[in-house]
Design a protein around this motif. Structure first.
Motif, mmCIF file in Angstrom:
data_model
loop_
_atom_site.group_PDB
_atom_site.id
_atom_site.type_symbol
_atom_site.label_atom_id
_atom_site.label_comp_id
_atom_site.label_asym_id
_atom_site.label_seq_id
_atom_site.Cartn_x
_atom_site.Cartn_y
_atom_site.Cartn_z
ATOM 1 N N LEU A 10 0.748 -2.079 4.431
ATOM 2 C CA LEU A 10 -0.499 -2.719 3.973
ATOM 3 C C LEU A 10 -1.649 -1.713 3.928
ATOM 4 C CD1 LEU A 10 -0.508 -6.013 6.097
ATOM 5 C CD2 LEU A 10 0.073 -5.785 3.681
ATOM 6 N N LEU A 18 -3.548 -11.490 -0.028
ATOM 7 C CA LEU A 18 -2.875 -10.296 -0.543
ATOM 8 C C LEU A 18 -1.924 -9.715 0.510
ATOM 9 C CD1 LEU A 18 -5.920 -8.602 -2.319
ATOM 10 C CD2 LEU A 18 -3.911 -9.592 -3.426
ATOM 11 N N ALA A 19 -2.384 -9.709 1.754
ATOM 12 C CA ALA A 19 -1.557 -9.145 2.823
ATOM 13 C C ALA A 19 -0.292 -9.973 3.008
ATOM 14 C CB ALA A 19 -2.352 -9.097 4.127
ATOM 15 N N SER A 22 -9.254 -13.653 0.848
ATOM 16 C CA SER A 22 -8.633 -12.899 -0.237
ATOM 17 C C SER A 22 -7.723 -11.789 0.329
ATOM 18 C CB SER A 22 -9.741 -12.318 -1.114
ATOM 19 O OG SER A 22 -9.284 -11.208 -1.799
ATOM 20 N N ARG A 23 -8.234 -11.074 1.352
ATOM 21 C CA ARG A 23 -7.417 -10.008 1.945
ATOM 22 C C ARG A 23 -6.183 -10.590 2.640
ATOM 23 N NH1 ARG A 23 -11.993 -5.858 4.458
ATOM 24 N NH2 ARG A 23 -12.918 -5.357 2.443
ATOM 25 N N THR A 46 -13.900 -12.948 1.294
ATOM 26 C CA THR A 46 -13.204 -11.658 1.304
ATOM 27 C C THR A 46 -12.062 -11.690 2.322
ATOM 28 O OG1 THR A 46 -15.326 -10.644 0.832
ATOM 29 C CG2 THR A 46 -13.581 -9.164 1.561
ATOM 30 N N VAL A 47 -12.332 -12.334 3.463
ATOM 31 C CA VAL A 47 -11.293 -12.434 4.488
ATOM 32 C C VAL A 47 -10.092 -13.187 3.927
ATOM 33 C CG1 VAL A 47 -10.719 -13.443 6.740
ATOM 34 C CG2 VAL A 47 -12.919 -12.314 6.402
ATOM 35 N N ALA A 81 -7.552 -2.217 5.131
ATOM 36 C CA ALA A 81 -8.462 -3.375 5.164
ATOM 37 C C ALA A 81 -7.674 -4.675 5.261
ATOM 38 C CB ALA A 81 -9.346 -3.370 3.929
ATOM 39 N N GLN A 82 -6.553 -4.752 4.543
ATOM 40 C CA GLN A 82 -5.720 -5.968 4.599
ATOM 41 C C GLN A 82 -5.009 -6.056 5.948
ATOM 42 O OE1 GLN A 82 -3.037 -6.267 1.263
ATOM 43 N NE2 GLN A 82 -4.641 -5.683 -0.173
ATOM 44 N N ARG A 83 -4.582 -4.918 6.434
ATOM 45 C CA ARG A 83 -3.866 -4.907 7.708
ATOM 46 C C ARG A 83 -4.753 -5.448 8.837
ATOM 47 N NH1 ARG A 83 -0.351 0.144 10.020
ATOM 48 N NH2 ARG A 83 0.343 -0.802 11.963
ATOM 49 N N GLU A 84 -6.022 -5.020 8.833
ATOM 50 C CA GLU A 84 -6.942 -5.478 9.885
ATOM 51 C C GLU A 84 -7.046 -7.006 9.881
ATOM 52 O OE1 GLU A 84 -10.521 -3.420 8.933
ATOM 53 O OE2 GLU A 84 -9.803 -1.492 9.712
ATOM 54 N N VAL A 85 -7.261 -7.553 8.689
ATOM 55 C CA VAL A 85 -7.421 -9.006 8.579
ATOM 56 C C VAL A 85 -6.121 -9.711 8.977
ATOM 57 C CG1 VAL A 85 -7.749 -10.886 6.923
ATOM 58 C CG2 VAL A 85 -9.235 -8.887 6.839
#
Lengths: 184, 226
Positions: A128, A166-167, A162-163, A159-160, A131-135
């Protein structure tokens, strides 16, 4: 204890020592899933709590303590990740962080399986974008809610989501591919 | 709407959240934090004491200088009332000598402390009220530059020069972000100078930091071949 003095806020925020006792293990797990090695995560955990000690008086209980702590952890993890990259740039690039053997346990077979699960999980998470990994880690592994993550990372709630979407798509795809190749 | 996670994936994710600190690590990290906080307290306490001491001295000096400067402005008395010039009176009004007194009464100033080659970093930090602030980007760049200098020297088979760069880093950034990397590189340089003498301690250091990216290189440089 002496180290906990001056670290309590008047608004019933737990003392520094209580926070350490309650959260050290959970924050360590999050730091590990954000890509740090066991030693690196311990080092980062120390930095997290130094920041917490310094800033606890500024936390006024307006939001969740948990999301504030995880927010600090994510920022420290980013710094440590940068350090690791700098080091890799200095020295040979083939050096990668190697996890030590699984910790000793009363059931060695189970410990080995658990270590293998973690290795597999980290490999998947490693696919990932950061940014996606963090979320994803904060929501799916540490159990924070999306609004808590938005607060922790100072992100727009959309945004959270959305990420996270995608993640999850990427994780699903990688997981299925992995299972297909494993079944072949 | 996102699709639900597969049960086996969910199980894997749960395992990710259940990892705990290694046995003893919780206490070890706590002890490290305590040590760090204690060091900070000493540093801050020391700097506050120095600042107060300097302030008190400056105030005392300022009030004294003011009173001395005020005297010549007083309306002159009748000449007959003036005492005979004495050496004491002469010195009291001689500006250059007042200047000398100011100099001798001034305590060692922070800039002198900063120039102490043994601890410039600590002295600068002591004088800086923002000592607890996380390192700024420029500070990190300076740290990186020093470590890069050390690395270049090591690669150029000049471990002594590497150690000099590392000492610069230690003096300027004793608790810097790259402190662990500095220590690792120090062991590499020492091993390059005398592997037999430094290998045991260096390998011990590597063992206690298992998993860090530089451990393999440290071992490669410090392991005794026969």
């Amino acid at each position: 204890m002496e180290w906990a003095e001056n670290a309590t806020s008047p608004r019933e925020v737990p003392s520094f020592e209580v926070i350490y006792e309650d959260y050290a293990d959970f924050l360590y797990a999050a730091l590990r899933r954000l890509g740090l090695s066991p030693t690196g995560a311990e080092d980062a955990l120390q930095d997290v709590f130094l920041v917490v000690h310094r800033r606890l008086h500024t936390f006024e209980g307006r939001g969740s303590l948990r999301s504030w702590l995880y927010g600090v952890a994510v920022r420290v993890a980013r710094d440590h990740g940068r350090r690791r990259k700098i080091w890799a740039r200095f020295f040979s690039s083939e050096e990668t962080e190697v996890d030590p053997a699984a910790p000793a346990s009363s059931d060695p077979q189970r410990a080995l399986e658990a270590a293998e699960d973690l290795r597999r999980l980290d490999q998947i998470l490693g696919r990932l974008p950061a940014a996606q990994r963090e979320v994803f880690v904060l929501i799916e592994i540490s159990g924070l809610s999306a609004p808590e993550v938005a607060q922790a990372l100072e992100l727009n709630l959309n945004t959270v989501y959305s990420r996270l979407r995608l993640a999850r798509q990427e994780i699903h795809a990688v997981f299925r591919r992995e299972q297909e190749t494993g079944n072949d | 709407m996102t699709e639900p996670l597969e049960p086996s994936l969910e199980k894997l994710l749960r395992s990710g959240g259940s990892e705990r600190l290694r046995p003893g690590a919780k206490a070890k990290v706590r002890a490290k934090i305590q040590r760090h906080l204690l060091r900070l307290r000493v540093l801050i306490g020391g700097s506050v004491a120095v600042a107060l001491f300097t302030l008190v001295l400056l105030l005392a000096l300022f009030s004294r200088t003011e009173s001395q400067e005020a005297q010549p402005l007083e309306p002159p008395r009748a000449p007959a009332a003036l005492p005979a010039p004495s050496s004491d009176a002469g010195t009291a009004f001689a500006p250059q000598e007042v200047g000398e007194e100011v100099q001798s009464a001034t305590p060692p100033s922070p800039p002198n402390l900063r120039r102490d080659p043994k601890a410039p970093g600590r002295a600068a930090a002591a004088a800086d009220p923002a000592v607890e602030s996380p390192p700024r980007r420029s500070t990190l760049a300076e740290e990186v530059a020093l470590l890069a200098r050390a690395r270049k020297a090591l690669e150029g088979k000049d471990p002594t020069a590497a150690l000099e760069a590392l000492e610069d880093h230690r003096a300027r950034f004793p608790d810097g972000v790259m402190r662990l990397e500095r220590e690792a590189t120090t062991w590499m340089a020492r091993c390059a100078l005398d592997r037999r003498a430094h290998a045991p301690e260096a390998l011990q250091f590597a063992e206690t930091h298992e998993g860090m990216p530089w451990v393999a290189r440290l071992r490669a440089i410090c392991t005794l071949t026969n």
